[in-house]
Design a protein around this motif. Structure first.
Motif, PDB file in Angstrom:
ATOM      1  N   SER A   1      24.085  -1.172  -5.721  1.00  0.00           N
ATOM      2  CA  SER A   1      25.025  -2.636  -4.961  1.00  0.00           C
ATOM      3  C   SER A   1      26.544  -2.367  -5.686  1.00  0.00           C
TER       4      SER A   1
ATOM      5  N   ILE B   1      26.145  -7.473   4.469  1.00  0.00           N
ATOM      6  CA  ILE B   1      25.632  -7.807   3.633  1.00  0.00           C
ATOM      7  C   ILE B   1      24.288  -8.036   3.877  1.00  0.00           C
TER       8      ILE B   1
ATOM      9  N   TYR C   1      35.120  -8.344  -0.378  1.00  0.00           N
ATOM     10  CA  TYR C   1      34.065  -7.891  -0.757  1.00  0.00           C
ATOM     11  C   TYR C   1      33.544  -8.904  -1.938  1.00  0.00           C
TER      12      TYR C   1
ATOM     13  N   SER D   1      30.256 -10.781   0.573  1.00  0.00           N
ATOM     14  CA  SER D   1      29.202 -10.270   0.263  1.00  0.00           C
ATOM     15  C   SER D   1      28.364 -11.507  -0.248  1.00  0.00           C
TER      16      SER D   1
END
Length: 372
Positions: A43, A64, A337, A341
Motif C-alpha cells: 500500500s 480501493i 489519494y 482511499s
C-alpha cells in the motif's frame, strides 16, 4: 519487470480491476516501475506511485474499495521495512507528549485555508451524520447535535472537548446547549482560529497535551482524536478521562475503528498524512476502558464517513483555484489519494466509525439518548 506486471495484473483482475480497462475503477499505468514497487512495498508504493503520476483511475475510491473487499493486501507479502516499523511501534512510544505535538502539527498545521475550503461552515473535521441531511453543513450539525444529546448536555454543564480542532463542537455545545466548554488541542493554528470562532461564548481553548489535564468536568467528548493516541497510551487516556469526569458524568468517544488489532496505521497514511497514528479495534478499546468505565451505548455509522470524505474531496477539487498558489500538484494528488482511499476503505467496511458512550459507574435505570 514483465513477471511483476503479470503478477500485479492478475491480482487486480481477481478484484475486478483491469489495466487499461473501461470501468471507472480500472487503472491506467503510465510507468511500469509501478508493478515491482507494489509487489515489494504494498500500500505504501500504491499511494506513492499515485502521487508520482505513475497511474490513474477515474475513481480511485472505487478501486480501493475493490482491492480491500477482495483482501488483496493479504496476498502481497509485506516488506522488511514494514515489518521493522511494526516492531518498532511495539517497542517505542511514538506518541509521548513531545512527539505528539510534532505528529499533530505535521497534519493540522498544513494551513487553515485548506481546511476552511474542505470542511463544512463549522470546520468539523470528523465524520458527519447524513440521516435527514441534504448537505455537508446539515450532516455535521446532525452529528454535533447527536453528540450533545448522547452526553445529556444541559445549560451550565462543564464539558471537556479533547482534541477540539477549530472549535466546532465547543461552539455548538455552547450556542445550542448553554454548556461551558474547555477545548484542548496540540495545534497552535487550530487554537488561534478556534478562539476567534468561539469569541463571546463560554469556551476556553487551550494548547496542551491531554495528559496535562487535571480538572473535573460534567461531561467529556473526544471527537476524532483517539486515533492519534497510540495503542501504548490507550489505558492512560481512559485513566485521564475517568480522573477528569464527575462520577455521574458521561464520556463520548468518537473514533475510527478497525476490524483487527494493530500497533500502527497503514504505512502510506503513516508517512504522508497521520504520522504514528493507530486505528483502535474493539478489543483494544475494551481492554483500555475496563478498569474505568461501563459501556452504555456503541454505535457504528461508518458508511457515513464514506459520504463525508467524498464531500470533502469535491470541496477541495471544486475550489482548487483558491489553493493552487500554495499547494503544488504533488500535494493535490497526495490529498486526493488520502480522501478517496479512505472513502474506499469505509465503503468496503474495512474501516469503521464508532461513537461509544461510557459512564463511570453505570447509569441507574439504564442509558437513553436524550430526545431531539
Amino acid at each position: 519487470m514483465e513477471s511483476s506486471k503479470n503478477m500485479v495484473s492478475k491480482l487486480l483482475n481477481s478484484a475486478g480491476i483491469h489495466v487499461n480497462g473501461n470501468q471507472p475503477w480500472d487503472i491506467t499505468v503510465h510507468n511500469d516501475h509501478f508493478y515491482p514497487g507494489v509487489l515489494k512495498h504494498g500500500s505504501l508504493a500504491l499511494g506513492e506511485s499515485y502521487m508520482a503520476g505513475w497511474w490513474d483511475a477515474p475513481r480511485p475510491d472505487e478501486m480501493i474499495n475493490r482491492i480491500l473487499s477482495a483482501k488483496l493486501e493479504d496476498k502481497i507479502r509485506g516488506s522488511w521495512q514494514l515489518k521493522k516499523d511494526i516492531l518498532l511501534s511495539r517497542i517505542f512510544n511514538f506518541q509521548h507528549p513531545e512527539q505528539s505535538f510534532k505528529n499533530g502539527r505535521k497534519h493540522y498545521d498544513l494551513g487553515n485555508d485548506l481546511f476552511e475550503i474542505m470542511l463544512d461552515k463549522r470546520m468539523t473535521y470528523t465524520c458527519a451524520f447524513w440521516e435527514n441531511a441534504n448537505n455537508l453543513d446539515e450532516a455535521q450539525e446532525n452529528k454535533l447535535d447527536l453528540t450533545c444529546r448522547k452526553l445529556h448536555l444541559k445549560p451550565g454543564m462543564r464539558v471537556l472537548d479533547i482534541g477540539c480542532g477549530w472549535g466546532s463542537f465547543a461552539r455548538f455545545a455552547a450556542e445550542r446547549y448553554g454548556a461551558h466548554v474547555t477545548g484542548i488541542t496540540i495545534s497552535e493554528e487550530q487554537a488561534e482560529l478556534a478562539k476567534t470562532r468561539c469569541a463571546g461564548l463560554p469556551v476556553d481553548i487551550r494548547v496542551m497535551d491531554y495528559r496535562s489535564m487535571n480538572e473535573k468536568f460534567d461531561a467529556i467528548a473526544s471527537l476524532g482524536m483517539f486515533e492519534h493516541v497510540g495503542y501504548r497510551n490507550y489505558h492512560a487516556y481512559m485513566q485521564m478521562a475517568r480522573h477528569c469526569l464527575d462520577d455521574n458524568g458521561l464520556f463520548l468517544l468518537h473514533t475510527i475503528g478497525g476490524n483487527k488489532s494493530h500497533s500502527m496505521a497503514d504505512p502510506w497514511l503513516d508517512k504522508y498524512i497521520f504520522p504514528h497514528a493507530n486505528i483502535p479495534s474493539v478489543s483494544q478499546i475494551g481492554k483500555a476502558m475496563e478498569d474505568f468505565f461501563v459501556m452504555e451505548h456503541w454505535q457504528n455509522f461508518s458508511t457515513n464517513y464514506d459520504q463525508t470524505l467524498m464531500a470533502w474531496y469535491h470541496n477541495v477539487n471544486d475550489n482548487w483555484d483558491e489553493l493552487a498558489d500554495d499547494y503544488d500538484e504533488v500535494f493535490r494528488r497526495m490529498w486526493n489519494y488520502y480522501l478517496m482511499s479512505c472513502a474506499g476503505s469505509f465503503r468496503a467496511r474495512f474501516s469503521q466509525l464508532w461513537q461509544v458512550v461510557l459512564s463511570p459507574n453505570g447509569v441507574r435505570g439504564g442509558y437513553k439518548i436524550a430526545a431531539d
